[in-house]
Design a protein around this motif. Structure first.
Motif, mmCIF file in Angstrom:
data_model
loop_
_atom_site.group_PDB
_atom_site.id
_atom_site.type_symbol
_atom_site.label_atom_id
_atom_site.label_comp_id
_atom_site.label_asym_id
_atom_site.label_seq_id
_atom_site.Cartn_x
_atom_site.Cartn_y
_atom_site.Cartn_z
ATOM 1 N N TYR A 183 0.797 -1.095 0.098
ATOM 2 C CA TYR A 183 -0.092 0.134 -0.055
ATOM 3 C C TYR A 183 0.893 1.292 -0.028
ATOM 4 O O TYR A 183 0.779 2.262 -0.704
ATOM 5 N N ALA A 188 -0.935 7.843 -3.820
ATOM 6 C CA ALA A 188 -2.357 8.031 -3.763
ATOM 7 C C ALA A 188 -2.443 9.493 -4.506
ATOM 8 O O ALA A 188 -2.187 10.369 -3.970
ATOM 9 N N THR A 200 -5.871 10.462 -4.670
ATOM 10 C CA THR A 200 -7.426 10.568 -4.168
ATOM 11 C C THR A 200 -7.842 12.109 -4.162
ATOM 12 O O THR A 200 -8.988 12.520 -4.849
ATOM 13 N N GLU A 259 -11.767 2.003 -6.180
ATOM 14 C CA GLU A 259 -11.523 2.362 -4.844
ATOM 15 C C GLU A 259 -11.667 1.360 -3.742
ATOM 16 O O GLU A 259 -10.899 1.424 -2.907
ATOM 17 N N PHE A 306 -8.599 -1.742 -3.358
ATOM 18 C CA PHE A 306 -7.599 -1.726 -2.138
ATOM 19 C C PHE A 306 -7.641 -2.462 -1.014
ATOM 20 O O PHE A 306 -7.066 -2.781 -0.321
ATOM 21 N N SER A 355 1.140 6.705 1.733
ATOM 22 C CA SER A 355 0.800 6.669 0.322
ATOM 23 C C SER A 355 0.071 7.931 -0.015
ATOM 24 O O SER A 355 0.467 8.540 -1.063
ATOM 25 N N GLY A 356 -0.770 8.544 0.908
ATOM 26 C CA GLY A 356 -1.347 9.832 0.628
ATOM 27 C C GLY A 356 -0.250 11.016 0.712
ATOM 28 O O GLY A 356 -0.443 11.763 -0.241
ATOM 29 N N GLY A 379 1.469 10.720 -2.788
ATOM 30 C CA GLY A 379 0.792 11.371 -3.826
ATOM 31 C C GLY A 379 0.449 13.017 -3.757
ATOM 32 O O GLY A 379 0.730 13.489 -4.894
ATOM 33 N N GLN A 423 1.756 5.812 -10.469
ATOM 34 C CA GLN A 423 0.944 5.104 -9.607
ATOM 35 C C GLN A 423 0.962 3.728 -10.162
ATOM 36 O O GLN A 423 0.849 2.452 -9.195
ATOM 37 N N THR A 458 2.357 0.113 -8.182
ATOM 38 C CA THR A 458 1.354 -0.796 -7.870
ATOM 39 C C THR A 458 1.789 -2.396 -8.256
ATOM 40 O O THR A 458 1.528 -3.470 -7.540
#
Length: 439
Positions: free
Chosen positions: A249, A254, A256, A346, A349, A387-388, A391, A415, A419
């Protein structure tokens, strides 16, 4: 008459299993329904507080920091008894903290509430959610180790709570997507706060002795519990599995927050469409729980997890084509793509969590179920936060903002590549089939 039946011919654990399903069903349903107020939070921050995409994503990830403390809550839950109970009281405490947080936000937001103040109460809400989740997860893990619970040991209880959470997610997103256009965010916060009050009342009405949990010494002590957790983590099959799972992860940057702004600011997608997208994803999650319970329990966990990881990467490559307008050119409406593909991506994950949690429950030594499961979810929470932040750094490096999305396709491609990378070290997960206890 069987020795396992009482004088009336009933099996002793039958009624107690009902209480477990009520307690866990409500707990995991509310856990899934948490998406309802959080949808309102996203729009409240974007439209009322006027934050940009990077700030939104930083806040989204920062308020999840209490999730990282789950091992501490797990150790305390395992070792510290409240009135002779060490699971139900913590679920009640978690529900109370959440209810207090959301209702306080409603009161304070009548005037101008600062981002700092809002963040503090969201942190407190997530602290309560973390404490409740740890206790719920520990009950599931303990029943998985129980000699008298064949259904739990074969994964049925895990599938039940998975589906309860999914149903909560479906209703939360469905109602959230509709309510965001009809009610104020504060009204949605009040509704969820009252729902948490109801969970609190239900929880305190269930005595823990009615759950028939496996017996454990009440004087085990925090130091001894930490020692047992440390011993469990020294087992290679446990340590390597958790390390790989968290890294799978954390390595993904990310985007988002950026995608939320791209869909709502650039494409002008209606909130109801986003809600339907999340509902579609939750329905897929529910189906995943059913399919896993019926057909996939005997499949090697590593094979399942590898397949899910690869599927995630494929969907991310599909997002690149979406942002470049390829699907629009062949006649696929943006709203349809968002509902189907974005909704599935979404929740993909989280697909890995079901087979992995069952694997860890099997590997976990008896006596530290709560601590180890909490450590796993803590590692996952920390991985999502990393991860956030990655990003945000990637979006900043590529020059992607709330008004400029020219670098978004490249960001999504990076991204997808990230993965794929964990697949090259998936041998860290034990290559074994799920075991069914038949004691």
């Amino acid at each position: 008459m069987s020795a396992k039946e009482d004088a009336k011919g009933r099996r002793p654990g039958k009624g107690k299993a009902k209480w477990i399903r009520i307690l866990l069903g409500v707990g995991y349903w509310v856990q899934g329904f948490r998406c309802f107020p959080w949808m309102a939070v996203n729009f409240f921050l974007k439209d009322s507080v006027k934050v940009d995409s990077s700030t939104l994503q930083i806040l989204q990830n920062s308020v999840n920091l209490p999730m990282v403390g789950k091992p501490i809550y797990g150790v305390v839950s395992d070792a510290v008894y409240i009135s002779g109970q060490h699971r139900v009281p913590y679920i009640a405490i978690g529900a109370f903290l959440q209810a207090m947080s959301w209702l306080t936000i409603v009161i304070l937001s009548q005037s101008n509430i600062s981002i700092v103040t809002l963040s503090l109460y969201l942190l407190l809400s997530n602290l309560g959610a973390s404490v409740a989740e740890v206790a719920n997860d520990a009950i599931v893990a303990e029943m998985g180790k129980s000699e008298n619970s064949q259904s739990a040991s074969s994964g049925e209880l895990q599938s039940f709570v998975w589906m309860a959470s999914s149903v909560g997610g479906v209703l939360g997103n469905l109602l959230g997507g509709t309510a965001i256009d009809r009610f104020s965010p504060q009204s949605m916060f009040v509704f969820f706060g009252l729902l948490l009050v109801l969970q609190f009342l239900i929880t305190i009405s269930v005595p823990e002795r009615s759950l028939n949990l496996p017996k454990s010494p009440s004087n085990v002590g925090i130091r001894k519990q930490l020692s047992e957790l440390s011993t469990a983590l020294q087992k290679p099959e446990i340590a390597y599995s958790i390390a790989w799972f968290a890294a799978s992860y954390a390595i993904i940057p990310a985007l988002t927050g950026t995608m939320f702004f791209y869909q709502t600011q650039y494409l002008k997608i209606d909130a109801a469409v986003l809600g339907i997208s999340k509902v579609f994803g939750q329905v897929v999650t529910l189906l995943w729980g059913i399919i896993y319970n019926r057909s996939l329990k005997s499949v090697q966990p590593r094979k399942l997890i590898e397949t899910i990881q690869a599927t995630m990467a494929v969907f991310m490559i599909s997002d690149v084509l979406f942002v470049k307008g390829i699907y629009r050119q062949i006649g696929v409406p943006d709203s349809m793509y968002i509902v189907v593909f974005s909704g599935v991506l979404e929740v993909l994950f989280f697909f890995k969590i079901l087979p992995f949690s069952i694997l860890i429950a099997q590997l976990c030594p008896r006596g530290c179920e709560g601590s180890l499961m909490a450590f796993v979810m803590s590692a996952v929470a920390l991985a999502f936060i990393v991860s956030g932040y990655l990003g945000v750094a990637l979006a900043s490096y590529l020059g992607v903002t709330g008004n400029d999305f020219s670098g978004l396709p490249l960001g999504l491609l990076i991204q997808a590549v990230c993965t794929f990378l964990p697949l090259f070290s998936s041998s860290w997960i034990p290559d074994q089939k799920s075991k069914t206890r038949t004691e």
